[in-house]
Design an enzyme around this catalytic site. Sequence first.
Site, short mmCIF file in Angstrom:
data_model
loop_
_atom_site.label_atom_id
_atom_site.label_comp_id
_atom_site.label_asym_id
_atom_site.label_seq_id
_atom_site.Cartn_x
_atom_site.Cartn_y
_atom_site.Cartn_z
N HIS A 374 0.80 -1.24 0.00
CA HIS A 374 0.00 0.00 0.00
C HIS A 374 0.82 1.27 0.00
CE1 HIS A 374 -4.21 -1.19 0.47
NE2 HIS A 374 -3.74 -2.27 1.08
N ARG A 567 -6.62 12.11 5.23
CA ARG A 567 -5.64 12.34 6.29
C ARG A 567 -4.76 13.54 5.94
NH1 ARG A 567 -5.46 8.54 10.73
NH2 ARG A 567 -3.48 9.52 11.21
N LYS A 678 -14.48 8.10 -4.71
CA LYS A 678 -15.77 8.44 -4.10
C LYS A 678 -16.27 9.78 -4.61
CE LYS A 678 -14.00 6.56 0.16
NZ LYS A 678 -13.40 7.02 1.41
#
Length: 870
Positions: A374, A567, A678
């Site tokens: 990741h 974040r 999204k």
Amino acid sequence: MARATKNGCNNHGTMRTGQSSVEIQQSILNHLHYTQAKPLPFATRNDWYMATAHSVRDQMLHNWLTTFDIFMSSPREKHKIVSYLSSEFLMGPHLGNNLVNLGLSESVRKALSALGQDLEAILAQEVEPGLGNGGLGRLAACYLESMATLRVPAVGFGIRYEFGIFDQEIHNGWQVEKGDNWLKNGNPWEVRRPDIAYEVKFGGHTEFAHDPEGRLAVRWIPEKVIKGVAYDTPVAGYRSGGVAVLRLWKSEAVASFDFQAFNAGEYYKAVDDKVLSETISKVLYPNDEPGIGKFLRLCQQYFFVSCSLQDMIWFHLSLGRGIESFSESFAIQINDTHPSMGIAELMRLLVDEHHLEWDEAWRITRESFAYTNHTLLSEALEKWPLPLMASVLPRIVEIIFEINRRFLDEVRGLFPEDDQRIARLSLIDETGEKYVRMANLACVGSHAINGVAALHTDLLKKTVLHDFYELFPEKFHNITNGVTPRRWLALSNPELAKLISSKLGEGWLSSIETALAWLQGAAKNTTFQQKWLKVKQANKIALAKVIRERIGIEVDPASLFDVQVKRIHEYKRQHLNVLHIITLYNRIKRDPTADITPRTFIFAGKAAPGYHMAKLIIKLITSVADVVNTDPDVAGRLKVVFFPDFNVTNSQLIVPAADLSEQISVAGKEASGTGNMKLALNGALTIGALDGANIEIREEVGKENFFLFGLEAAEAQSLKSGGYNPRCWYEGNEQLRQAIDQIDAGTFSNGDRQLFRPLVDNLLNRDEYLVLADYQSYIDCQDLVSAAYCDKKKWAEMSILNVAGMGKFSSDRAIREYGEKIWKTTAIIDPTKYVYAGSKGRDSKKGEDTGIHPTPRIRRSKTTESPLVS
Ligand SMILES: *Cc1c(COP(=O)(O)O)cnc(C)c1O
């Protein structure tokens, strides 16, 4: 410790209640009575929420047991379960999503309203389980939902943290962390399974001996043993009847009462022991937290993979299979390296406890595990200090050494004399103090390694995992991330979903991969555009209301909503966004009559508590907000909002209201991103650099519908290796210089010149993430955005085309790819065998069809007009 009974899983009974609103109403009343034990007049809102949740859970438990029955009665070759191991699952609130997926929203709304309750208020009562930091945990949640939707037998294994990610408050412009006591009102979704519990060893030493057959047998004599108890939460698939399980482990003392200590008058020592045992699953660590908590975090990782693997082995054996066929029962996906100790733990279980030969155990382990990487940030690659690991997990370290010894022997055979390569590939970093490199362990012990976007996989092969790529090129795959359109469209943006249904009919939510492309045919349709803009406008008005109520800032819903929610991290470059705001502010100050497209800048995101620069960036945002929002020259044309406590609940509120999606990380640093998906799925246009999945989003939506700026990954790399000097960029650009000088001079900090000094110093002297180099390109691109927003018709068309291009980014597509490329599972439960509870007794309403939707055969086409579009 094994479970009490070997499950007799048939004949589990019938549905407890039907799905009509009358039946649900009765069920809610029953739960209020028998579960909450509350007389009606004393029922609190939380009681109503709990009773509603339990009623919905009843439906899911039925589907779950049905899923299990079908699994058990299907042919053996279909007995493969996906185990998704993740230290984080950021599920978001359950109730709303379960209602959408079960097709129960309308009947539950009606039932509640007949009881004098409002569904929206009940939904708002739920405290979301914040068991994750951000993207990685949220991805795990989307994947579980897609596996349930596609009826892939799946279990998500993780930790039941008593305290999840902290709640964020903003005090005087600074982030303040508050403990997240998410369990305080009870959690109606989980089922505690005291019979599913395993012991996990810590500390102590090992003893080598030979068993009666003369084989080497190792005993691990631990200093401490802790018990993990399973808590199961069902995850409903969308209208498919499928249910996945989220199985989270809670740590407990093996015996809650140490009689001997008690008799010796050391009762409190016994209690202390219990407290220590329970500490392991106490709290989720925020990432980027340096140093502290290392020991506990290591314990957490080993604790949950050990429980999960013991559980898998138990289940495999209980199917009547031999241990040697374990990898036929489970495909284990590890979400980043946090669960990678599972590789050594499975070896330990197979060799030490199930007495397999090393080579056989190694074959099984490699066949079982697959690793998802990741990150490209080298500082984020996990490594554990060897002395720490050796003292906490002595047997695991021995096994890692043995894996390493055999692996490096192989490497030496392939690359004799190449000591540097061997040092780089070694599972042990010996360049200074010794560390165990978890990514190396994951690569060696897995049969598949995947990146999460095309660029990311490419860079993994070229940089971070280059040596492994040369060794095992066939192991590498790309599987671009995806998000579930159920939570991130149907639930969060119901009006847009309804409008899309008016064009595509029902059923598209289980096949957006092909279905959404049909919207292309409607992009130029003026009536459709107007309806589209109306939905967006309503979402913006709703968000403006929340901003007014919670933050006390008045924002104009007609302005461009410019959204950066994620974040807070330097590589994500929230401060580049701030430099743009200051630049616009300065334009106004130079000429208050300047023609400025009104904008509302919305930021949200948590900073890791120990990450001082990220916290200072939050303070910068709120400080600039204070000045810009109140300056009479600005006259309300610019507003800056820092929306506190970014979590899934707040994300669902903000995302549908976004016009512009800020995806401005420096190229080559964001592995994929899912926030970008999204936002585009909700009709926002993206301003972004060629980073992570942005590249693929741009390809899918068309480059004319994407605002591209900035350096490419290769350019960024060569700029930095050529001796990047940010000060030159600062000196060569007057607007940039002015903005930075103002931050430095205290323009946004009441004259305080010290406050932002670390940030300014960092930008001028290091600027690791090339903020200054990308500044002008970003400003120019933002000017194009402002101009484009003035043409409402064109903007609407681009927005529709963005949604039309998002089919690829469904987590259903991603899960299908994992199934085909990595898990090799055909174990998708046959839908024709499925007795779906939802198929009976529903009170169907428009848009609330609960039947199974076969994937429509629609071909994606950029040229043909959709026959569905009038
Ligand atoms: C989607 C999501 C993220 C990830 O956002 P990125 O922009 O991909 O970093 C983080 N937190 C929450 C709450 C999310 O919903």
